[in-house]
Design an enzyme around this catalytic site. Sequence first.
Site, PDB file in Angstrom:
ATOM      1  N   GLY A 192       0.802  -1.216   0.000  1.00 53.40           N
ATOM      2  CA  GLY A 192       0.000   0.000   0.000  1.00 53.40           C
ATOM      3  C   GLY A 192       0.836   1.267   0.000  1.00 53.40           C
ATOM      4  O   GLY A 192       0.318   2.362  -0.215  1.00 53.40           O
TER       5      GLY A 192
ATOM      6  N   GLY B 176      -2.418   3.262   0.090  1.00 53.87           N
ATOM      7  CA  GLY B 176      -3.425   2.223   0.236  1.00 53.87           C
ATOM      8  C   GLY B 176      -3.525   1.759   1.676  1.00 53.87           C
ATOM      9  O   GLY B 176      -2.507   1.500   2.329  1.00 53.87           O
TER      10      GLY B 176
ATOM     11  N   THR C 284      -3.994  -1.895   8.266  1.00 51.29           N
ATOM     12  CA  THR C 284      -2.735  -2.188   7.589  1.00 51.29           C
ATOM     13  C   THR C 284      -2.556  -1.213   6.425  1.00 51.29           C
ATOM     14  O   THR C 284      -3.503  -0.578   5.964  1.00 51.29           O
ATOM     15  CB  THR C 284      -2.700  -3.616   7.014  1.00 51.29           C
ATOM     16  N   CYS C 285      -1.333  -1.151   5.934  1.00 50.98           N
ATOM     17  CA  CYS C 285      -1.054  -0.385   4.715  1.00 50.98           C
ATOM     18  C   CYS C 285      -0.800  -1.389   3.587  1.00 50.98           C
ATOM     19  O   CYS C 285       0.261  -1.394   2.973  1.00 50.98           O
ATOM     20  CB  CYS C 285       0.118   0.566   4.911  1.00 50.98           C
ATOM     21  N   SER C 286      -1.791  -2.240   3.362  1.00 48.10           N
ATOM     22  CA  SER C 286      -1.667  -3.282   2.348  1.00 48.10           C
ATOM     23  C   SER C 286      -2.976  -3.439   1.585  1.00 48.10           C
ATOM     24  O   SER C 286      -4.056  -3.184   2.120  1.00 48.10           O
ATOM     25  CB  SER C 286      -1.297  -4.612   3.010  1.00 48.10           C
TER      26      SER C 286
END
Length: 215
Positions: A2, A149, A47-49
Amino acid sequence: DGTLRKNPDIWDSWQPRYSATLHPLQLAILTRGLQLLKPGGLLLYSTCSFSPVENEAVVAAALRHCSGVELEDVHGTLPPLRTAAGLSRWRVTAGEDGCGVGSWEEADEERRLHWRLQPSLFAPTAAEAEAFALHRCARLLPHSQDTGGFFVALLRKSAAGASVGVPECAAPLLAPRGKPEPAAAAATDAGLEATEATADPAGGGAACVGDAETG
């Protein structure tokens, strides 16, 4: 993944199997957070995924082993923020060409070992998807509002209390450990640093924020 917009160097090193590597750790973090959450409390898992293996699969696995915990609908909580619904179906990457498998049974032993697959990575059954209400999770997509993201899931523990079980793949990370000797502790710290440096080059991971019990 992300963070690809602000970290373009990740394009050369990121691989889909990194999500499978992080899944047990993120599930352990969420499980422990739910164990510590007070009755009636809220816990935010983020999360940053983009990968459902790090996102919806983690939430689904936690809910599968809980009673008295449910997802809150976060869509529209911050009106200017554009969000997409959480996923209920996905395939898990298990091939160098990017091909995926839809279930644990569909993957042969070689794929399971090479791609670090485990049952909790896969999408829930239709009945579970309806019960878990994964659409209440929120996905923040870069093209929607010029951001990175992100994934967000807000979970509430019943005021009457809840039962929080430990998923199999997270159990080793949550097992009680005795106080190590100084030399062993130093070796463990060094090993963790090496793991952190290689397991997630995207600098991603999970964060949990909630109301923990005190006293």
